[in-house]
Each structure stands twice: as structure tokens, then as C-alpha cells.
Design a protein around this motif. Structure first.
Motif, PDB file in Angstrom:
ATOM      1  N   ARG A 235     -41.772 -13.673  19.583  1.00 43.77           N
ATOM      2  CA  ARG A 235     -41.399 -14.692  20.654  1.00 43.77           C
ATOM      3  C   ARG A 235     -41.528 -13.756  22.008  1.00 43.77           C
ATOM      4  O   ARG A 235     -42.138 -14.432  23.086  1.00 43.77           O
ATOM      5  N   PHE A 236     -41.404 -12.499  21.886  1.00 40.20           N
ATOM      6  CA  PHE A 236     -41.965 -11.813  23.110  1.00 40.20           C
ATOM      7  C   PHE A 236     -43.077 -11.830  23.691  1.00 40.20           C
ATOM      8  O   PHE A 236     -43.495 -12.007  24.550  1.00 40.20           O
ATOM      9  N   MET A 237     -43.963 -11.827  22.351  1.00 38.24           N
ATOM     10  CA  MET A 237     -45.436 -11.632  22.766  1.00 38.24           C
ATOM     11  C   MET A 237     -46.041 -13.131  23.331  1.00 38.24           C
ATOM     12  O   MET A 237     -46.922 -13.039  24.084  1.00 38.24           O
ATOM     13  N   ARG A 238     -45.364 -14.115  22.733  1.00 33.82           N
ATOM     14  CA  ARG A 238     -45.939 -15.430  23.110  1.00 33.82           C
ATOM     15  C   ARG A 238     -45.562 -15.697  24.524  1.00 33.82           C
ATOM     16  O   ARG A 238     -46.395 -16.218  25.321  1.00 33.82           O
ATOM     17  N   ASP A 239     -44.372 -15.273  24.921  1.00 31.75           N
ATOM     18  CA  ASP A 239     -44.069 -15.152  26.400  1.00 31.75           C
ATOM     19  C   ASP A 239     -45.013 -14.353  27.145  1.00 31.75           C
ATOM     20  O   ASP A 239     -45.121 -14.820  28.349  1.00 31.75           O
ATOM     21  N   PHE A 240     -45.120 -13.164  26.671  1.00 33.70           N
ATOM     22  CA  PHE A 240     -45.646 -12.180  27.482  1.00 33.70           C
ATOM     23  C   PHE A 240     -47.181 -12.874  27.762  1.00 33.70           C
ATOM     24  O   PHE A 240     -47.678 -12.681  28.925  1.00 33.70           O
ATOM     25  N   GLU A 241     -47.873 -13.325  26.824  1.00 29.61           N
ATOM     26  CA  GLU A 241     -49.390 -14.054  26.764  1.00 29.61           C
ATOM     27  C   GLU A 241     -49.381 -15.088  27.927  1.00 29.61           C
ATOM     28  O   GLU A 241     -50.299 -15.057  28.747  1.00 29.61           O
ATOM     29  N   GLU A 242     -48.308 -15.975  27.868  1.00 28.53           N
ATOM     30  CA  GLU A 242     -48.294 -16.833  29.178  1.00 28.53           C
ATOM     31  C   GLU A 242     -48.186 -16.568  30.085  1.00 28.53           C
ATOM     32  O   GLU A 242     -48.947 -16.629  31.203  1.00 28.53           O
ATOM     33  N   ARG A 243     -47.377 -15.540  30.367  1.00 19.48           N
ATOM     34  CA  ARG A 243     -47.117 -14.964  31.712  1.00 19.48           C
ATOM     35  C   ARG A 243     -48.293 -14.213  32.262  1.00 19.48           C
ATOM     36  O   ARG A 243     -48.671 -14.185  33.545  1.00 19.48           O
ATOM     37  N   PHE A 244     -48.904 -13.485  31.278  1.00 18.47           N
ATOM     38  CA  PHE A 244     -50.161 -12.674  31.570  1.00 18.47           C
ATOM     39  C   PHE A 244     -51.454 -13.446  32.054  1.00 18.47           C
ATOM     40  O   PHE A 244     -52.060 -13.056  33.157  1.00 18.47           O
ATOM     41  N   GLU A 245     -51.391 -14.650  31.703  1.00 14.54           N
ATOM     42  CA  GLU A 245     -52.511 -15.452  32.040  1.00 14.54           C
ATOM     43  C   GLU A 245     -52.444 -16.097  33.514  1.00 14.54           C
ATOM     44  O   GLU A 245     -53.301 -16.020  34.121  1.00 14.54           O
TER      45      GLU A 245
ATOM     46  N   ILE B 181     -47.212  -7.525  36.283  1.00 16.83           N
ATOM     47  CA  ILE B 181     -46.661  -8.903  36.854  1.00 16.83           C
ATOM     48  C   ILE B 181     -46.038  -9.600  35.883  1.00 16.83           C
ATOM     49  O   ILE B 181     -44.859 -10.112  36.092  1.00 16.83           O
ATOM     50  N   ALA B 182     -46.792  -9.734  34.639  1.00 17.04           N
ATOM     51  CA  ALA B 182     -46.105 -10.381  33.337  1.00 17.04           C
ATOM     52  C   ALA B 182     -44.787  -9.761  32.858  1.00 17.04           C
ATOM     53  O   ALA B 182     -43.978 -10.711  32.564  1.00 17.04           O
ATOM     54  N   LEU B 183     -44.790  -8.760  33.214  1.00 17.54           N
ATOM     55  CA  LEU B 183     -43.556  -7.979  32.672  1.00 17.54           C
ATOM     56  C   LEU B 183     -42.380  -8.179  34.037  1.00 17.54           C
ATOM     57  O   LEU B 183     -41.351  -7.398  33.831  1.00 17.54           O
ATOM     58  N   GLY B 184     -42.691  -8.955  34.934  1.00 22.78           N
ATOM     59  CA  GLY B 184     -41.586  -9.430  35.725  1.00 22.78           C
ATOM     60  C   GLY B 184     -41.689  -8.561  37.204  1.00 22.78           C
ATOM     61  O   GLY B 184     -40.610  -8.943  38.023  1.00 22.78           O
ATOM     62  N   LEU B 185     -42.747  -7.870  37.570  1.00 26.12           N
ATOM     63  CA  LEU B 185     -42.778  -7.069  38.743  1.00 26.12           C
ATOM     64  C   LEU B 185     -43.358  -8.415  39.861  1.00 26.12           C
ATOM     65  O   LEU B 185     -44.249  -9.018  39.491  1.00 26.12           O
ATOM     66  N   ASP B 186     -42.493  -8.465  41.003  1.00 27.64           N
ATOM     67  CA  ASP B 186     -42.847  -9.604  41.812  1.00 27.64           C
ATOM     68  C   ASP B 186     -44.063  -9.035  42.777  1.00 27.64           C
ATOM     69  O   ASP B 186     -44.163  -8.013  43.593  1.00 27.64           O
ATOM     70  N   ALA B 187     -45.170  -9.721  42.500  1.00 27.69           N
ATOM     71  CA  ALA B 187     -46.546  -9.379  43.109  1.00 27.69           C
ATOM     72  C   ALA B 187     -46.362  -9.492  44.707  1.00 27.69           C
ATOM     73  O   ALA B 187     -47.025  -8.566  45.371  1.00 27.69           O
ATOM     74  N   LYS B 188     -45.823 -10.526  45.035  1.00 31.88           N
ATOM     75  CA  LYS B 188     -45.599 -10.545  46.603  1.00 31.88           C
ATOM     76  C   LYS B 188     -44.789  -9.506  47.329  1.00 31.88           C
ATOM     77  O   LYS B 188     -45.047  -9.283  48.228  1.00 31.88           O
ATOM     78  N   LYS B 189     -43.886  -8.947  46.451  1.00 32.39           N
ATOM     79  CA  LYS B 189     -43.150  -7.797  47.202  1.00 32.39           C
ATOM     80  C   LYS B 189     -43.616  -6.626  46.892  1.00 32.39           C
ATOM     81  O   LYS B 189     -42.826  -5.556  47.168  1.00 32.39           O
ATOM     82  N   THR B 190     -44.818  -6.341  46.263  1.00 30.82           N
ATOM     83  CA  THR B 190     -45.165  -4.906  45.728  1.00 30.82           C
ATOM     84  C   THR B 190     -46.524  -4.673  46.538  1.00 30.82           C
ATOM     85  O   THR B 190     -47.466  -5.526  46.666  1.00 30.82           O
ATOM     86  N   THR B 191     -46.275  -3.239  47.112  1.00 30.33           N
ATOM     87  CA  THR B 191     -47.664  -2.862  47.790  1.00 30.33           C
ATOM     88  C   THR B 191     -48.521  -2.032  46.357  1.00 30.33           C
ATOM     89  O   THR B 191     -47.940  -1.263  45.818  1.00 30.33           O
ATOM     90  N   PHE B 192     -49.686  -2.557  46.114  1.00 28.44           N
ATOM     91  CA  PHE B 192     -50.581  -1.990  45.145  1.00 28.44           C
ATOM     92  C   PHE B 192     -51.583  -1.026  45.857  1.00 28.44           C
ATOM     93  O   PHE B 192     -52.239  -1.641  46.867  1.00 28.44           O
ATOM     94  N   TYR B 193     -51.653  -0.169  45.172  1.00 31.72           N
ATOM     95  CA  TYR B 193     -53.045   0.813  45.638  1.00 31.72           C
ATOM     96  C   TYR B 193     -53.680   1.416  44.649  1.00 31.72           C
ATOM     97  O   TYR B 193     -53.051   1.794  43.726  1.00 31.72           O
ATOM     98  N   PHE B 194     -55.042   1.904  44.784  1.00 29.96           N
ATOM     99  CA  PHE B 194     -55.567   2.775  43.976  1.00 29.96           C
ATOM    100  C   PHE B 194     -55.723   4.149  44.852  1.00 29.96           C
ATOM    101  O   PHE B 194     -55.777   4.257  45.864  1.00 29.96           O
ATOM    102  N   GLN B 195     -55.484   5.274  44.155  1.00 27.23           N
ATOM    103  CA  GLN B 195     -55.467   6.667  44.843  1.00 27.23           C
ATOM    104  C   GLN B 195     -56.603   6.987  45.688  1.00 27.23           C
ATOM    105  O   GLN B 195     -56.529   7.481  46.692  1.00 27.23           O
ATOM    106  N   SER B 196     -57.769   6.474  45.097  1.00 24.34           N
ATOM    107  CA  SER B 196     -58.864   6.742  45.557  1.00 24.34           C
ATOM    108  C   SER B 196     -59.217   6.181  46.789  1.00 24.34           C
ATOM    109  O   SER B 196     -60.147   6.412  47.569  1.00 24.34           O
TER     110      SER B 196
END
Ligand code: TRP
Length: 364
Positions: A338-348, A131-146
């Protein structure tokens, strides 16, 4: 002896052109897609199967889906996974229904990661990172294979359609974990079509091509029963290791940058990375550097510098000797930070989103 790609192996064929030739892949042409992303424009995406089908879905605004899966085989992801996410995100932004699965069954069978551990890693780290890398969680179906019974049922119904010889020809060897993983992956690829038949694109590393070939064959063989549309695929090259090896791998920490990574540590790794610089400064000024061999340049090209004009300028300055290796590395370190600082913010922020996320679970 025909060449074999082993999706679970550490060693992979280096010659991408030869792969195209040997496995009958399409050469990827970024012009077929509108507004191609960085991996597409920079030819990190180099091959595909049946991509015109997807291009016309985009052009004609017809329904299609993009699906990919990632094994939580380690605690963190490395830079290479970023390319998979960028590609899935591209299709998400161009009309695709999007599915991202956690390959927990595959990780259990082939990497000895327990399902509980895979789940913990996915929730605490992997999915927030996507999600931090830009995937839109609202528009994504996530699942576990199991947790997806439809996937498992499909895998079982595909099992009698493959012979052990075919399996050996595709994968080189045959053992139960690999066979089950491959069939489960085919289940992953097709299950969204149980609801509605439509084209799909699977953006993955080229090591996954055997699974794509298997799934395409299965679509033909189960036509009467399921009438699935065979998957299209977009293949990307690996992010090379900082030591110049083919694939960034966690087994060689000095040549691998993980996400997240301490910028100081990453910078140390970048400074000792293989460079395309010459022996002496004089020689470098006279002959120019070799950007194609330089791993810092490679990081800029694949991951850190989206603006084409800026990348071209660095390329030219390095090639003509105006820019020194130390300067190139300095630029790379700064951009990484710069990338890492931005990533960490988005990650939180993403972690909070994941705590509210509903996963697809189908027990019947
Ligand atoms: N085999 C993939 C990997 O090694 C994970 C995976 C499972 C996958 N199912 C998939 C990838 C379906 C693409 C589509 O990471």
C-alpha cells in the motif's frame, strides 16, 4: 582509546545508549516538541544537541531553519533516508525555513560519483522522492553544494580554524577528501545565517555527529568574525537491515529495501527477514514472540504503521503469541504494498514539480 564515529565508514557503533554517554548527547524527549511525528514518538529519534533552543523557537514562533543534506551515492534511496525527510518535514510544518542540499561535492570526493552523475540522480530520482515523501517543494530551498559559492567561501574561511590533530580526534583519520567534505558541510550548515543569524536544527543520522561537533566548535571560534548561532541537531537511529544488522545497506540487497521497490521482491525479503518468532507454532503460542527482535515488526514501527493504537495491538498480540510470525509478515507485506503504490503515484507527480523547480545558485 576513545570511541570514534566515522561518518564515511560502513561499521558504526551499535550501542546507542553508550553513544549518548560517551559523546555528551542529550537524550531525546519527544515531549519537548508539539505533535511529535512517528520517528520522534517511536524513539527512532533518540538523541540531540541543544534542542530546547528549537523547542522554544517553535513555542514562541521565532524564526529558525532546518537544514539537511543527502549524498546521491546511489541511484535510489533506501528506507533509512525516509526518516531524514520525515524529520525535516516536521520542522517545515512547524515554522522552520527549510533547506535541503545535494552533497554532490562530498559524493565526488568520497564516493567517486561525478558531479554530472550526482546531478542527474538528484533531479531524476532523489529530489522527486523527497517531495513524494511529503516535503513541500514550494517552501524548500534546494541547492547543490557545487553551485553554492557562499558555502564554499565559508568552508575556506573555516579551514585555518581547525588543526589536523583536532581533525584526527574527531574523525579518526585525516585525508583531503574527508577534510574538505567536513568543512563544506560546516559551510552548508551556516550559510543561511549569512543573511540572518538564527537558530537552526540539523536532522541527521547519528553518524553525522562529528560534523555537528565540528560546526559547533567553529561557531565559537569564529564568533568575532561571523557570530553564528551554533547548530542544534536531532539524531535518529538507523533503519536496521532485514538480517538484523545495525544499518540497512545497499551492499546487502537481501536485507535492504529501496524506494521504489517491487512489492513482490520486497515481500520476499520481508518473508526471509530475521523474526522474533519461536521454533514451533506451539512454542510461539505458549511463550509468545519477541517483537523487539523482529525485523517485520521493526518496519511497521519505523515506517509502515503510523497509528499508535494499531501498532500497540500488533505488539501485544505478537508478544502474547496470539499473532504468528507468518501473519505478522503478511500484514507487513500488505502495508508495504500500500505504501509503495501511494509512493509511486506521488513520485510521478513530484517529477513534474521538479522539472519546474528553481534551484538556489549563487555565483558571487
Ligand atoms: N554528510 C552528509 C551525508 O553523508 C551529507 C551532508 C552534506 C549534510 N552537508 C550536510 C547533512 C549538511 C546535514 C547538513 O549524507
Amino acid at each position: 582509546m576513545p570511541h570514534i564515529i566515522d561518518p564515511w565508514g560502513a561499521e558504526l557503533p551499535a550501542d546507542y545508549d553508550r553513544l549518548i554517554h560517551e559523546f555528551g548527547l542529550e537524550v531525546f524527549d519527544p515531549k519537548i516538541f508539539p505533535g511529535p511525528n512517528v520517528p520522534m514518538r517511536r524513539m527512532v529519534c533518540f538523541a540531540g544537541r541543544d534542542l530546547k533552543r528549537i523547542a522554544s523557537c517553535i513555542a514562541e514562533k521565532k524564526p529558525y531553519y532546518a537544514l539537511t543534506g543527502i549524498m546521491p551515492s546511489a541511484e535510489r534511496i533506501h528506507f533509512g533516508t525516509k526518516t531524514v525527510i520525515e524529520n525535516i518535514r516536521y520542522f517545515q510544518e512547524h515554522g522552520a525555513k527549510t533547506y535541503v542540499l545535494v552533497a554532490d561535492l562530498e559524493a565526488m570526493m568520497t564516493r567517486k560519483v561525478s558531479l554530472a552523475e550526482a546531478q542527474r540522480r538528484a533531479l531524476e530520482f532523489h529530489i522527486p522522492a523527497y517531495i513524494a515523501l511529503g516535503l513541500d517543494a514550494k517552501k524548500t530551498t534546494f541547492y547543490f553544494q557545487s553551485e553554492n559559492k557562499q558555502v564554499m567561501k565559508l568552508a575556506y574561511s573555516f579551514a585555518p580554524r581547525v588543526t589536523t590533530n583536532e581533525f584526527r580526534a574527531l574523525y579518526g583519520t585525516m585525508d583531503a577528501p574527508r577534510m574538505l567534505s567536513a568543512l563544506t558541510q560546516a559551510g552548508d550548515i551556516f550559510w543561511p545565517q549569512l543573511e540572518e543569524r538564527m537558530p537552526c536544527v540539523i536532522p541527521v543520522g547519528i553518524d553525522q555527529d562529528p560534523h555537528i561537533r565540528l560546526s559547533r566548535d567553529l561557531a565559537v571560534r569564529t564568533r568575532k568574525e561571523f557570530n553564528f548561532i551554533p547548530p542544534s541537531a536531532l539524531f535518529h537511529k538507523f533503519t536496521p537491515g532485514l538480517d538484523g544488522s545495525l544499518k540497512m545497506s545497499k551492499s546487502k540487497p537481501s536485507s535492504c529495501i529501496e524506494l521504489p521497490e517491487e512489492p513482490d521482491l520486497a515481500c520476499k525479503k520481508i518473508i526471509s527477514a530475521v523474526s522474533g518468532g519461536r521454533e514451533t507454532i506451539n512454542e510461539h503460542r505458549r511463550l509468545g514472540g519477541i517483537p523487539e527482535k523482529d525485523m517485520a515488526f521493526e518496519l511497521l514501527k519505523i515506517h509502515l504503521l503510523p497509528k499508535d493504537e494499531e501498532l500497540n495491538k500488533i505488539y501485544n498480540d505478537y508478544k502474547t503469541g496470539k499473532l504468528l510470525t507468518s501473519e505478522l509478515k503478511q500484514i507487513t507485506c500488505e502495508l508495504f504494498e500500500r505504501f509503495m503504490r501511494d509512493f509511486e503515484e506521488r513520485f510521478e507527480r513530484a517529477k513534474k514539480i521538479v522539472s519546474r523547480l528553481r534551484f538556489f545558485r549563487r555565483e558571487i
